[in-house]
Design a protein around this motif. Structure first.
Motif, PDB file in Angstrom:
ATOM      1  N   GLU A 119       8.106  13.124 -17.191  1.00 61.67           N
ATOM      2  CA  GLU A 119       8.454  12.050 -16.249  1.00 61.67           C
ATOM      3  C   GLU A 119       7.299  11.060 -16.131  1.00 61.67           C
ATOM      4  OE1 GLU A 119       9.492  13.891 -12.550  1.00 61.67           O
ATOM      5  OE2 GLU A 119      11.314  14.804 -13.369  1.00 61.67           O
ATOM      6  N   ILE A 120       6.088  11.577 -16.086  1.00 64.91           N
ATOM      7  CA  ILE A 120       4.917  10.700 -15.983  1.00 64.91           C
ATOM      8  C   ILE A 120       4.780   9.870 -17.251  1.00 64.91           C
ATOM      9  CG2 ILE A 120       2.384  10.647 -15.868  1.00 64.91           C
ATOM     10  CD1 ILE A 120       2.612  13.066 -13.933  1.00 64.91           C
ATOM     11  N   TYR A 121       4.941  10.499 -18.415  1.00 59.95           N
ATOM     12  CA  TYR A 121       4.857   9.737 -19.667  1.00 59.95           C
ATOM     13  C   TYR A 121       5.942   8.659 -19.731  1.00 59.95           C
ATOM     14  CZ  TYR A 121       1.228  12.506 -21.961  1.00 59.95           C
ATOM     15  OH  TYR A 121       0.043  13.100 -22.310  1.00 59.95           O
ATOM     16  N   MET A 122       7.139   8.971 -19.254  1.00 59.48           N
ATOM     17  CA  MET A 122       8.201   7.961 -19.245  1.00 59.48           C
ATOM     18  C   MET A 122       7.827   6.793 -18.339  1.00 59.48           C
ATOM     19  SD  MET A 122      11.558  10.481 -19.466  1.00 59.48           S
ATOM     20  CE  MET A 122      12.528   9.425 -18.469  1.00 59.48           C
ATOM     21  N   ALA A 123       7.198   7.096 -17.200  1.00 57.28           N
ATOM     22  CA  ALA A 123       6.745   6.029 -16.298  1.00 57.28           C
ATOM     23  C   ALA A 123       5.631   5.224 -16.956  1.00 57.28           C
ATOM     24  CB  ALA A 123       6.269   6.626 -14.980  1.00 57.28           C
ATOM     25  N   ILE A 131      -1.340   1.200 -11.735  1.00 57.54           N
ATOM     26  CA  ILE A 131      -0.495   1.805 -10.697  1.00 57.54           C
ATOM     27  C   ILE A 131       0.397   0.745 -10.070  1.00 57.54           C
ATOM     28  CG2 ILE A 131      -0.502   2.938  -8.434  1.00 57.54           C
ATOM     29  CD1 ILE A 131      -2.939   4.531  -9.397  1.00 57.54           C
ATOM     30  N   ARG A 132      -0.159  -0.437  -9.816  1.00 54.49           N
ATOM     31  CA  ARG A 132       0.661  -1.519  -9.246  1.00 54.49           C
ATOM     32  C   ARG A 132       1.771  -1.938 -10.209  1.00 54.49           C
ATOM     33  NH1 ARG A 132      -3.958  -3.658  -8.410  1.00 54.49           N
ATOM     34  NH2 ARG A 132      -4.988  -3.405  -6.434  1.00 54.49           N
ATOM     35  N   ASN A 133       1.480  -1.904 -11.521  1.00 52.84           N
ATOM     36  CA  ASN A 133       2.447  -2.369 -12.516  1.00 52.84           C
ATOM     37  C   ASN A 133       3.499  -1.328 -12.899  1.00 52.84           C
ATOM     38  OD1 ASN A 133       1.183  -4.856 -12.660  1.00 52.84           O
ATOM     39  ND2 ASN A 133      -0.132  -4.250 -14.364  1.00 52.84           N
ATOM     40  N   LEU A 134       3.329  -0.085 -12.451  1.00 50.46           N
ATOM     41  CA  LEU A 134       4.330   0.934 -12.768  1.00 50.46           C
ATOM     42  C   LEU A 134       5.672   0.530 -12.194  1.00 50.46           C
ATOM     43  CD1 LEU A 134       2.567   4.366 -12.201  1.00 50.46           C
ATOM     44  CD2 LEU A 134       3.496   3.500 -14.336  1.00 50.46           C
ATOM     45  N   ASP A 135       6.719   0.820 -12.932  1.00 51.88           N
ATOM     46  CA  ASP A 135       8.073   0.526 -12.484  1.00 51.88           C
ATOM     47  C   ASP A 135       8.407   1.412 -11.290  1.00 51.88           C
ATOM     48  OD1 ASP A 135      10.729  -0.013 -12.152  1.00 51.88           O
ATOM     49  OD2 ASP A 135      11.305   0.425 -14.223  1.00 51.88           O
ATOM     50  N   GLU A 136       8.685   0.801 -10.160  1.00 48.20           N
ATOM     51  CA  GLU A 136       8.939   1.557  -8.925  1.00 48.20           C
ATOM     52  C   GLU A 136      10.182   2.426  -9.041  1.00 48.20           C
ATOM     53  OE1 GLU A 136       9.334   0.790  -4.159  1.00 48.20           O
ATOM     54  OE2 GLU A 136       8.684  -0.844  -5.443  1.00 48.20           O
ATOM     55  N   ASP A 137      11.196   1.973  -9.769  1.00 45.20           N
ATOM     56  CA  ASP A 137      12.412   2.769  -9.932  1.00 45.20           C
ATOM     57  C   ASP A 137      12.133   4.082 -10.663  1.00 45.20           C
ATOM     58  OD1 ASP A 137      13.915   0.822  -8.663  1.00 45.20           O
ATOM     59  OD2 ASP A 137      14.375  -0.216 -10.541  1.00 45.20           O
ATOM     60  N   ASP A 163       0.822  -1.208   0.000  1.00 49.84           N
ATOM     61  CA  ASP A 163       0.000   0.000   0.000  1.00 49.84           C
ATOM     62  C   ASP A 163       0.856   1.258   0.000  1.00 49.84           C
ATOM     63  OD1 ASP A 163      -2.379  -1.352  -0.144  1.00 49.84           O
ATOM     64  OD2 ASP A 163      -2.711  -1.336   2.021  1.00 49.84           O
ATOM     65  N   THR A 164       1.963   1.253   0.742  1.00 43.84           N
ATOM     66  CA  THR A 164       2.804   2.443   0.744  1.00 43.84           C
ATOM     67  C   THR A 164       3.450   2.645  -0.613  1.00 43.84           C
ATOM     68  OG1 THR A 164       4.564   1.153   1.774  1.00 43.84           O
ATOM     69  CG2 THR A 164       3.265   2.572   3.219  1.00 43.84           C
ATOM     70  N   VAL A 165       3.825   1.569  -1.282  1.00 42.22           N
ATOM     71  CA  VAL A 165       4.367   1.666  -2.635  1.00 42.22           C
ATOM     72  C   VAL A 165       3.271   2.179  -3.570  1.00 42.22           C
ATOM     73  CG1 VAL A 165       5.250   0.345  -4.596  1.00 42.22           C
ATOM     74  CG2 VAL A 165       6.113  -0.107  -2.294  1.00 42.22           C
ATOM     75  N   PHE A 166       2.061   1.657  -3.427  1.00 39.51           N
ATOM     76  CA  PHE A 166       0.924   2.083  -4.245  1.00 39.51           C
ATOM     77  C   PHE A 166       0.694   3.587  -4.062  1.00 39.51           C
ATOM     78  CE2 PHE A 166      -3.591   2.703  -5.136  1.00 39.51           C
ATOM     79  CZ  PHE A 166      -3.774   1.963  -6.300  1.00 39.51           C
ATOM     80  N   HIS A 167       0.686   4.052  -2.820  1.00 38.24           N
ATOM     81  CA  HIS A 167       0.444   5.469  -2.534  1.00 38.24           C
ATOM     82  C   HIS A 167       1.602   6.344  -3.012  1.00 38.24           C
ATOM     83  CE1 HIS A 167      -3.326   4.936  -0.532  1.00 38.24           C
ATOM     84  NE2 HIS A 167      -2.808   4.001   0.240  1.00 38.24           N
ATOM     85  N   ARG A 168       2.808   5.839  -2.923  1.00 36.65           N
ATOM     86  CA  ARG A 168       3.964   6.588  -3.425  1.00 36.65           C
ATOM     87  C   ARG A 168       3.860   6.758  -4.939  1.00 36.65           C
ATOM     88  NH1 ARG A 168       8.846   3.487  -2.528  1.00 36.65           N
ATOM     89  NH2 ARG A 168       7.658   2.933  -0.729  1.00 36.65           N
ATOM     90  N   LYS A 169       3.437   5.727  -5.626  1.00 37.38           N
ATOM     91  CA  LYS A 169       3.268   5.813  -7.079  1.00 37.38           C
ATOM     92  C   LYS A 169       2.156   6.796  -7.431  1.00 37.38           C
ATOM     93  CE  LYS A 169       4.911   1.131  -8.058  1.00 37.38           C
ATOM     94  NZ  LYS A 169       4.537  -0.194  -8.574  1.00 37.38           N
ATOM     95  N   THR A 227       9.180   5.704 -10.796  1.00 41.25           N
ATOM     96  CA  THR A 227       8.320   6.587 -10.001  1.00 41.25           C
ATOM     97  C   THR A 227       9.007   7.139  -8.768  1.00 41.25           C
ATOM     98  OG1 THR A 227       7.363   4.714  -8.805  1.00 41.25           O
ATOM     99  CG2 THR A 227       6.188   5.485 -10.764  1.00 41.25           C
ATOM    100  N   ASN A 228      10.117   6.595  -8.356  1.00 42.23           N
ATOM    101  CA  ASN A 228      10.848   7.112  -7.196  1.00 42.23           C
ATOM    102  C   ASN A 228      11.712   8.309  -7.528  1.00 42.23           C
ATOM    103  OD1 ASN A 228       9.995   5.514  -5.080  1.00 42.23           O
ATOM    104  ND2 ASN A 228      11.444   3.896  -5.551  1.00 42.23           N
ATOM    105  N   VAL A 229      11.937   8.567  -8.816  1.00 41.38           N
ATOM    106  CA  VAL A 229      12.880   9.592  -9.249  1.00 41.38           C
ATOM    107  C   VAL A 229      12.608  10.963  -8.634  1.00 41.38           C
ATOM    108  CG1 VAL A 229      13.688  10.884 -11.251  1.00 41.38           C
ATOM    109  CG2 VAL A 229      13.388   8.423 -11.398  1.00 41.38           C
ATOM    110  N   SER A 230      11.372  11.463  -8.739  1.00 41.17           N
ATOM    111  CA  SER A 230      11.127  12.855  -8.366  1.00 41.17           C
ATOM    112  C   SER A 230      10.086  13.057  -7.285  1.00 41.17           C
ATOM    113  CB  SER A 230      10.698  13.636  -9.604  1.00 41.17           C
ATOM    114  OG  SER A 230      11.721  13.628 -10.536  1.00 41.17           O
TER     115      SER A 230
END
Length: 165
Positions: free
Chosen positions: A101-105, A150-156, A20-26, A158-161
């Protein structure tokens, strides 16, 4: 009824779990563009108000109504307007970067339907009901695409900015 339920967003079961925290971070990463658009909209309104004040300062009306407060000079209003325009320009530049950045994600997702749902939701600010109508899916199906995307987004990616906002 919670805000999430009103917007048709999936409710998370356990807020303390790592997923859930990863989901919310994304989600926070994706929402940055909407937040900056709201700031730009607010500055547009402020510029409009200043323009209106400038017009009224330049064309003084004589009335028998009492006046209060300090009169504002045209020079002060022009300065405020110019400063606000500079702030808006800076936010527009920042918005372009965030959108890229969002489009790249989003480009890391394999399912084009997930990409389209997130793009319409986070870039074009449509709600899930509008998206389901546009795409021809049920609202339930659209919510599934939204959640899985959102779950399938690459976490690396989405952590960038996220920490910058």
């Amino acid at each position: 009824m919670s805000m999430k339920a009103e917007r048709g967003l999936p409710m998370q079961k356990n807020e303390d779990s790592g997923e859930d925290t990863v989901f919310h971070r994304k989600k926070k990463f994706l929402k940055r563009y909407q937040r900056i658009l709201k700031k730009i909209e607010r500055l547009d309104e402020k510029i409009g108000e200043i323009e209106g004040q400038l017009t009224s300062v330049q064309s003084q009306r004589i009335t028998d109504m009492p006046r209060g407060g300090q009169p504002v000079s045209a020079a002060e209003l022009i300065s405020d307007r110019d400063e606000t325009r500079i702030r808006k320009a800076a936010l527009l530049e920042q918005a372009k970067e965030i959108r890229m950045e969002i489009y790249m994600a989003l480009d890391t997702l394999e399912d084009y339907r997930e990409v389209e749902v997130l793009e319409l939701f986070f870039i074009y600010c449509m709600d899930l009901e509008e998206i389901s109508d546009k795409m021809g899916y049920t609202i339930r199906h659209t919510i599934r695409f939204y959640s899985s995307a959102i779950r399938n987004l690459d976490e690396d990616v989405t952590n960038v900015s996220v920490k910058c906002q």
